[in-house]
Design a protein around this motif. Structure first.
Motif, PDB file in Angstrom:
ATOM      1  N   UNK A 109       0.813  -1.219   0.000  1.00 50.70           N
ATOM      2  CA  UNK A 109       0.000   0.000   0.000  1.00 50.70           C
ATOM      3  C   UNK A 109       0.847   1.270   0.000  1.00 50.70           C
ATOM      4  N   UNK A 110       1.953   1.271   0.764  1.00 49.94           N
ATOM      5  CA  UNK A 110       2.825   2.451   0.784  1.00 49.94           C
ATOM      6  C   UNK A 110       3.423   2.676  -0.595  1.00 49.94           C
ATOM      7  N   UNK A 111       3.858   1.595  -1.225  1.00 46.24           N
ATOM      8  CA  UNK A 111       4.441   1.702  -2.566  1.00 46.24           C
ATOM      9  C   UNK A 111       3.401   2.177  -3.586  1.00 46.24           C
ATOM     10  N   UNK A 112       2.182   1.637  -3.478  1.00 44.20           N
ATOM     11  CA  UNK A 112       1.136   1.953  -4.464  1.00 44.20           C
ATOM     12  C   UNK A 112       0.628   3.386  -4.310  1.00 44.20           C
ATOM     13  N   UNK A 113       0.366   3.828  -3.063  1.00 41.12           N
ATOM     14  CA  UNK A 113      -0.296   5.109  -2.839  1.00 41.12           C
ATOM     15  C   UNK A 113       0.669   6.274  -2.587  1.00 41.12           C
ATOM     16  N   UNK A 114       1.854   5.983  -2.082  1.00 44.65           N
ATOM     17  CA  UNK A 114       2.775   7.065  -1.729  1.00 44.65           C
ATOM     18  C   UNK A 114       4.053   7.057  -2.572  1.00 44.65           C
ATOM     19  N   UNK A 115       4.210   6.023  -3.370  1.00 40.66           N
ATOM     20  CA  UNK A 115       5.421   5.923  -4.176  1.00 40.66           C
ATOM     21  C   UNK A 115       6.493   5.128  -3.469  1.00 40.66           C
ATOM     22  N   UNK A 116       7.329   4.477  -4.249  1.00 39.18           N
ATOM     23  CA  UNK A 116       8.357   3.595  -3.668  1.00 39.18           C
ATOM     24  C   UNK A 116       9.386   4.364  -2.836  1.00 39.18           C
TER      25      UNK A 116
END
Length: 356
Positions: A109-116
């Motif tokens: 979720x962090x990668x998808x919504x906030x960027x890697x």
């Protein structure tokens, strides 16, 4: 047939090359381990949101509006204390909204919504503090080990133990005032000029030793850890290099030795880690409210209090997270460091051959 052994302690490289190898290892370790701790802190923040954490505070803060919170960011190389005031001092990545069901879900979720890039949000303080500390530590260890090899003949088995303890003691002593200064800047939002005045007044009031507050608990955890780590690392690495099915001191030998020795040292020194965490939180509290903060307890009294409240299990709290973090950090750091030293050894040998 001659036994296969690790390369000689001297290694044929300069202190500058040792520093470059250890610095590279520290950067790579930080890059690999930082996402794990960013996710851990986000999960902790979800369980205890900032507002609830403030309302739950007790003790000397009960009679006043709660305006602070401390939490620890630990990446396997070094611990960093964050101090939040009124919710403003907290970094954006700590306060970012999100509902996670577990570690893997948090990663996705962090990668998808906030960027890697958000997974490396805690990287800057690591690069500022942990990399110099690691460079001092590993270079000092190699230099001390080489020196002691020339002085201690029959006691050579204990050289890693002694060199590891002394190297860590030196690194902690050098870095401790910098960590205190960084905590002051973060907790009180000071400019460099205000920081200088603050340090001068602290030194005038409490003496130069005040810059090393928190040094004792750090030494009690890090020095035994370092001694045990290097002793076991050299032992396991030497044993693996003697195995006929392995091709000497390879990258995987160093990686495996680092993981095993890091795990053993982490488990044996866990009670000191629990106490050190408590003392760091106390240090953060005193930086936010220096007048009302209670005097920090001694290490022994803290251990007694934890044992009385939670039993022996309380002194080994956080066993699994610490091992999961420290084992790969130690493995990546030492294998990268050894690889860097091997690279410079070959480079120096080639330069010598060209000069003949």
């Amino acid at each position: 047939m001659a036994e296969k052994m690790p390369p000689s302690p001297g290694g044929g490289i300069t202190p500058l090359q040792q520093m470059l190898a250890s610095g590279t290892g520290a950067i790579l370790t930080s890059l690999f381990v930082t996402p794990l701790d960013v996710v851990k802190i986000r999960l902790q923040a979800q369980r205890t949101p900032f507002s609830k954490a403030l309302a739950a505070q007790s003790g000397p803060w009960g009679a006043q509006p709660a305006t602070w919170k401390c939490f620890l960011y630990c990446n396997g190389l070094m611990d960093h204390l964050y101090v939040c005031q009124n919710g403003n001092g907290c970094t954006a990545w700590y306060k970012a909204p999100g509902h996670f069901t577990g570690t893997l879900d948090a990663f996705v979720k962090i990668t998808r919504h906030e960027g890697i890039r958000s997974l490396w949000s805690g990287l800057p303080p690591t690069l500022v503090m942990a990399v110099p500390a690691t460079v001092i530590y590993f270079t000092a260890y190699d230099q001390l080990r080489d020196y002691l090899h020339t002085r201690m003949g029959s006691w050579s088995h204990y050289i890693p133990l002694l060199a590891g303890a002394l190297a860590r003691l030196g690194a902690v002593t050098v870095i401790s005032p910098l960590e205190l200064i960084r905590t002051k800047m973060q907790s009180q939002q000071l400019s460099y000029r205000e920081l200088r005045v603050c340090i001068q007044s602290a030194v005038a009031q409490d003496g130069w030793l005040s810059l090393w507050r928190g040094w004792g608990p750090t030494v009690l955890r890090d020095v035994p850890f370092s001694a045990l780590y290097w002793f076991n690392y050299e032992l396991v690495r030497t044993w693996l290099c003697r195995q006929p099915w392995l091709d000497g001191a390879t990258f995987m030998v160093s990686f495996t030795s680092g993981a095993i020795s890091g795990t053993v040292a982490a488990v044996l020194t866990l009670p000191f880690d629990v106490v050190k965490t408590q003392r760091q939180i106390e240090l953060g509290d005193s930086e936010v409210h220096p007048v009302t903060a209670s005097k920090p307890s001694s290490t022994w009294l803290l251990m007694q209090r934890i044992h009385a409240e939670s039993g022996t299990r309380g002194l080994f709290a956080g066993f699994l997270p610490r091992v999961i973090k420290v084992a790969p950090a130690c493995a990546i750091m030492i294998s990268t460091y050894e690889f860097g030293k091997s690279f410079f050894q070959k480079l120096n040998q080639e330069q010598q051959l060209r000069g003949l």
